[in-house]
Structure formats: structure tokens, C-alpha cells
Design an enzyme around this catalytic site. Structure first.
Site, PDB file in Angstrom:
ATOM      1  N   LYS A  10      58.275  15.809  10.720  1.00 26.58           N
ATOM      2  CA  LYS A  10      58.769  14.396  10.203  1.00 26.58           C
ATOM      3  C   LYS A  10      60.345  14.564   9.990  1.00 26.58           C
ATOM      4  O   LYS A  10      60.747  15.852   9.787  1.00 26.58           O
ATOM      5  CB  LYS A  10      57.896  14.128   8.913  1.00 26.58           C
ATOM      6  CG  LYS A  10      58.198  14.997   7.716  1.00 26.58           C
ATOM      7  CD  LYS A  10      59.431  14.227   6.896  1.00 26.58           C
ATOM      8  CE  LYS A  10      60.217  15.450   6.014  1.00 26.58           C
ATOM      9  NZ  LYS A  10      61.217  14.947   4.975  1.00 26.58           N
ATOM     10  N   PRO A  94      61.371  24.642  12.269  1.00 24.07           N
ATOM     11  CA  PRO A  94      62.108  25.452  11.499  1.00 24.07           C
ATOM     12  C   PRO A  94      61.598  25.284   9.859  1.00 24.07           C
ATOM     13  O   PRO A  94      61.068  24.350   9.587  1.00 24.07           O
ATOM     14  CB  PRO A  94      63.571  25.115  11.731  1.00 24.07           C
ATOM     15  CG  PRO A  94      63.514  24.312  12.642  1.00 24.07           C
ATOM     16  CD  PRO A  94      62.216  23.512  12.924  1.00 24.07           C
ATOM     17  N   LEU A  99      61.959  19.318   7.320  1.00 21.81           N
ATOM     18  CA  LEU A  99      61.289  18.722   8.409  1.00 21.81           C
ATOM     19  C   LEU A  99      59.609  18.681   8.149  1.00 21.81           C
ATOM     20  O   LEU A  99      58.822  18.352   8.977  1.00 21.81           O
ATOM     21  CB  LEU A  99      61.752  19.353   9.608  1.00 21.81           C
ATOM     22  CG  LEU A  99      63.058  19.316  10.198  1.00 21.81           C
ATOM     23  CD1 LEU A  99      63.050  20.234  11.439  1.00 21.81           C
ATOM     24  CD2 LEU A  99      63.297  17.902  10.664  1.00 21.81           C
ATOM     25  N   ASP A 136      54.835  15.236   0.958  1.00 18.14           N
ATOM     26  CA  ASP A 136      55.043  14.786   2.341  1.00 18.14           C
ATOM     27  C   ASP A 136      53.822  14.943   3.197  1.00 18.14           C
ATOM     28  O   ASP A 136      53.350  14.236   4.319  1.00 18.14           O
ATOM     29  CB  ASP A 136      55.795  15.664   3.014  1.00 18.14           C
ATOM     30  CG  ASP A 136      57.423  15.320   2.868  1.00 18.14           C
ATOM     31  OD1 ASP A 136      57.627  14.181   2.126  1.00 18.14           O
ATOM     32  OD2 ASP A 136      58.314  16.224   2.916  1.00 18.14           O
TER      33      ASP A 136
HETATM   34  P1  ATP Z   1      59.889  21.468   1.314  1.00 20.29           P
HETATM   35  O1  ATP Z   1      60.029  20.192   0.719  1.00 20.29           O
HETATM   36  O2  ATP Z   1      58.583  21.980   0.850  1.00 20.29           O
HETATM   37  O3  ATP Z   1      61.082  22.636   0.767  1.00 20.29           O
HETATM   38  P2  ATP Z   1      60.425  21.850   4.052  1.00 20.29           P
HETATM   39  O4  ATP Z   1      59.765  20.938   5.039  1.00 20.29           O
HETATM   40  O5  ATP Z   1      61.765  21.817   3.850  1.00 20.29           O
HETATM   41  O6  ATP Z   1      59.415  21.307   2.597  1.00 20.29           O
HETATM   42  P3  ATP Z   1      58.619  23.858   4.705  1.00 20.29           P
HETATM   43  O7  ATP Z   1      58.948  24.413   6.246  1.00 20.29           O
HETATM   44  O8  ATP Z   1      57.309  23.175   4.542  1.00 20.29           O
HETATM   45  O9  ATP Z   1      59.921  23.305   4.141  1.00 20.29           O
HETATM   46  O10 ATP Z   1      58.433  25.160   3.879  1.00 20.29           O
HETATM   47  C1  ATP Z   1      58.517  25.026   2.504  1.00 20.29           C
HETATM   48  C2  ATP Z   1      58.339  26.317   1.950  1.00 20.29           C
HETATM   49  O11 ATP Z   1      56.729  26.544   1.802  1.00 20.29           O
HETATM   50  C3  ATP Z   1      58.773  27.759   2.494  1.00 20.29           C
HETATM   51  O12 ATP Z   1      59.255  28.605   1.300  1.00 20.29           O
HETATM   52  C4  ATP Z   1      57.386  28.326   3.322  1.00 20.29           C
HETATM   53  O13 ATP Z   1      57.550  29.865   3.028  1.00 20.29           O
HETATM   54  C5  ATP Z   1      56.241  27.738   2.402  1.00 20.29           C
HETATM   55  N1  ATP Z   1      55.119  27.770   3.268  1.00 20.29           N
HETATM   56  C6  ATP Z   1      53.953  27.783   3.075  1.00 20.29           C
HETATM   57  N2  ATP Z   1      53.083  27.703   4.042  1.00 20.29           N
HETATM   58  C7  ATP Z   1      53.635  27.079   5.095  1.00 20.29           C
HETATM   59  C8  ATP Z   1      53.384  26.501   6.325  1.00 20.29           C
HETATM   60  N3  ATP Z   1      52.106  26.629   6.843  1.00 20.29           N
HETATM   61  N4  ATP Z   1      54.526  26.354   7.185  1.00 20.29           N
HETATM   62  C9  ATP Z   1      55.759  26.299   6.888  1.00 20.29           C
HETATM   63  N5  ATP Z   1      56.072  26.672   5.385  1.00 20.29           N
HETATM   64  C10 ATP Z   1      55.108  27.272   4.539  1.00 20.29           C
END
Ligand code: ATP
Length: 285
Positions: A10, A94, A99, A136
């Protein structure tokens, strides 16, 4: 039995922080849409009553800490299912990038289990389950383009954005949303004009969309990680029509009408920043 689900990234077209609630959650208003950069989820049913998860990424846990695992467990508990599932995740989005990769994986697991185990739960129930996993997740269950309010759990579908190319640029850092929100100072915060973003979608007005896109959290993330602001500036200098940080960062999203411009921006950013992608919007209603 095996089932494949796509879990798209997203992007935020806007993100406003409206206030802080008594329960500690921040009240937000965020407009999101999905792009064609996606994780691939494979679900295999198991005879045994257990959940297994594996990924090909060193940054993501392969156990009960994985949000996809939590989603499967929540689904099994809610519908009292005593069957098992193995979840294989091919990570293309990533991690800790703003995202919504984890949220999208969780949403894909809820959608997939709903089909593979023929539960046929309505979307609203999946959204309710998803909201308990992350702010999200409700949007990722809906997809398309939508505004999320409350702490992200109230979703209203919006018109799709005008067609364009999207450049995503991420420096070599990970940012956790949980670390950014406590640093928000409400009195000095910048607020995007969310209504104008909605109007630009309704009117399919690309220029207006680019002008009004905005993210309150830039004012928190930019001073902490100046390289994120430098990427945004560089994107605008090299030719995108609008740029905004996604979520709490560090990925910056640039929009442009023409592929040639997107390519120019892409070339300008490579070498300057760790990961760069040219992607397209999935919502083409
Ligand atoms: P956030 O707002 O939660 O920080 P984000 O989109 O920036 O979200 P994500 O890639 O979802 O980041 O990862 C956030 C955290 O969740 C990381 O520390 C990761 O290790 C953990 N995590 C747990 N399960 C997953 C998954 N299936 N995919 C990605 N990250 C995951």
C-alpha cells in the site's frame, strides 16, 4: 490443498494525525491505494491442528511473531477451526518501509483461509479481525483506494486515482511506526488537506492530487532521518509531479503521468538510494 494469494504493497496519498485518544492510540485519517509490488503467499492445508510459517526474508520472523501467523491463529480461534495451515511467504515488499508489507500478508492470509476453509465470512468480519492485528490490515483487506479513520479500522472506499506511474524509493534504513508515533507533537504538526485529496480523486485531477498529497509524519521522520527528505527533494528535482512519504517512512512515493519521466527519476535515484522501483497502481476502476 494449496491456495495462492497476492499481498500488494500500500502507499499513502495522504496521512493526517488528528489527535491522541485516551487509550493512547492516535486518531488518524489516511488515504491509501495499492501498487503492483506484491508478496506472494502460499497456503497449504495441514491435517494437524497447527500453524506454520516460513519466509525467504532474513528481516521477517519465521514463527509466532510473524503477523501472518497471528492472522491465521486469530481466524482459527474466531471460527473454531481445528485444522492446520502452512504459510509460505515470498517477500518482495521491502520490510519496515511504510509500504504495509506485514499488514498485507496478514490480510491475504485472512482472505485465503476464508476461501480455503469455505468459511465465507463477510468482509466486515475479516476487517474486524484484521483491526486487532494492525491499523493497516483493514485497508489491506479492502484494497482499491480508501480512507481509513479511527486508528485505521474505519474504511470508506474512494474513487480510484487518475492513471499514473509510481516511483518508490527507499534508503537503506527501516523505520517502525511504533517508534514514530510517540514523537508526534500535535501543536506543531503539519496537516494535509485530506478533503482536497478526495476531491482530486473524484475529479480524476492529477495536478490537484499531486499538489495536495501530504503526510503529517514527514515532520517527525525527516528531522530524524534527513536522507528521507533528501530523497523526496531529489525526486521532485528529477521530475515527479508530486512526492510524499508513505506511512512513517522511509519509502518516498513519487507520481508521474509518463513512463519516460518515471525512468528519468529512477535513473537519478539509483546509486543515491538503496532500493528504487517503478510500479503501477492496481486500482483502475
Ligand atoms: P509498520 O507500520 O508496522 O512499521 P511497515 O509497513 O513499515 O509497517 P512491515 O514491513 O509491515 O513494515 O514490518 C514491520 C515489522 O513487522 C518488522 O519488524 C517485521 O520484522 C515485522 N513482521 C512480522 N511479520 C511480518 C511479515 N509477514 N512481513 C513483514 N514484516 C513482518
Amino acid at each position: 490443498m494449496v491456495l495462492f494469494e497476492r499481498a500488494p504493497a500500500k502507499i499513502n496519498l495522504s496521512l493526517d494525525v488528528l489527535g491522541k485518544r485516551e487509550d493512547g492510540f492516535h486518531e488518524v485519517e489516511m488515504i491509501m491505494t495499492t501498487v503492483d509490488l506484491a508478496d506472494r503467499i502460499e497456503l497449504y492445508t495441514l491435517e494437524k491442528d497447527r500453524v506454520e510459517v516460513s519466509t525467504d526474508s532474513q528481516y521477517v520472523p519465521n514463527d509466532e511473531r510473524n503477523i501472518a501467523y497471528k492472522a491465521a491463529l486469530a481466524f482459527k480461534n474466531k471460527y473454531q477451526l481445528y485444522q492446520g495451515v502452512r504459510i509460505d511467504i515470498q517477500k518482495n515488499i521491502p520490510v519496515s518501509a511504510g509500504l504495509g508489507g506485514g499488514s498485507s500478508d496478514a490480510a491475504a492470509v485472512l482472505r485465503g483461509l476464508n476461501r480455503i476453509w469455505s468459511v465465507d465470512a463477510p468482509l466486515d468480519e475479516l476487517v474486524e479481525l484484521g483491526a486487532a492485528l494492525g491499523s493497516d490490515v483493514p485497508f489491506c483487506i479492502h484494497g482499491n483506494t480508501a480512507i481509513g479513520t479511527g486508528h485505521g479500522e474505519k474504511i470508506r472506499v474512494l474513487s480510484s486515482p487518475p492513471p499514473c506511474y509510481v516511483v518508490l524509493a527507499k534508503p537503506d534504513i527501516g523505520i517502525s511506526t511504533r517508534h514514530i508515533f510517540p514523537k508526534v507533537t500535535l501543536d506543531t504538526l503539519y496537516h494535509p488537506q485530506t478533503d482536497e485529496v478526495i476531491h482530486s480523486l473524484e475529479d480524476k485531477d492529477f495536478g490537484k492530487l499531486c499538489y495536495h498529497m501530504g503526510n503529517s509524519l514527514e515532520s517527525v521522520t525527516f528531522p530524524l532521518y534527513p536522507e528521507v527528505e533528501r530523497i523526496k527533494d531529489k525526486m521532485l528535482q528529477t521530475g515527479v509531479d508530486g512526492a510524499v512519504m508513505s506511512g512513517s517512512g522511509p519509502t518516498v512515493v513519487g507520481l508521474t503521468r509518463h513512463f519516460s519521466k518515471a525512468k528519468r527519476v529512477y535513473n537519478g535515484l539509483r546509486g543515491f538510494c538503496d532500493e528504487v522501483y517503478i510500479v503501477q497502481l492496481l486500482d483502475r476502476r
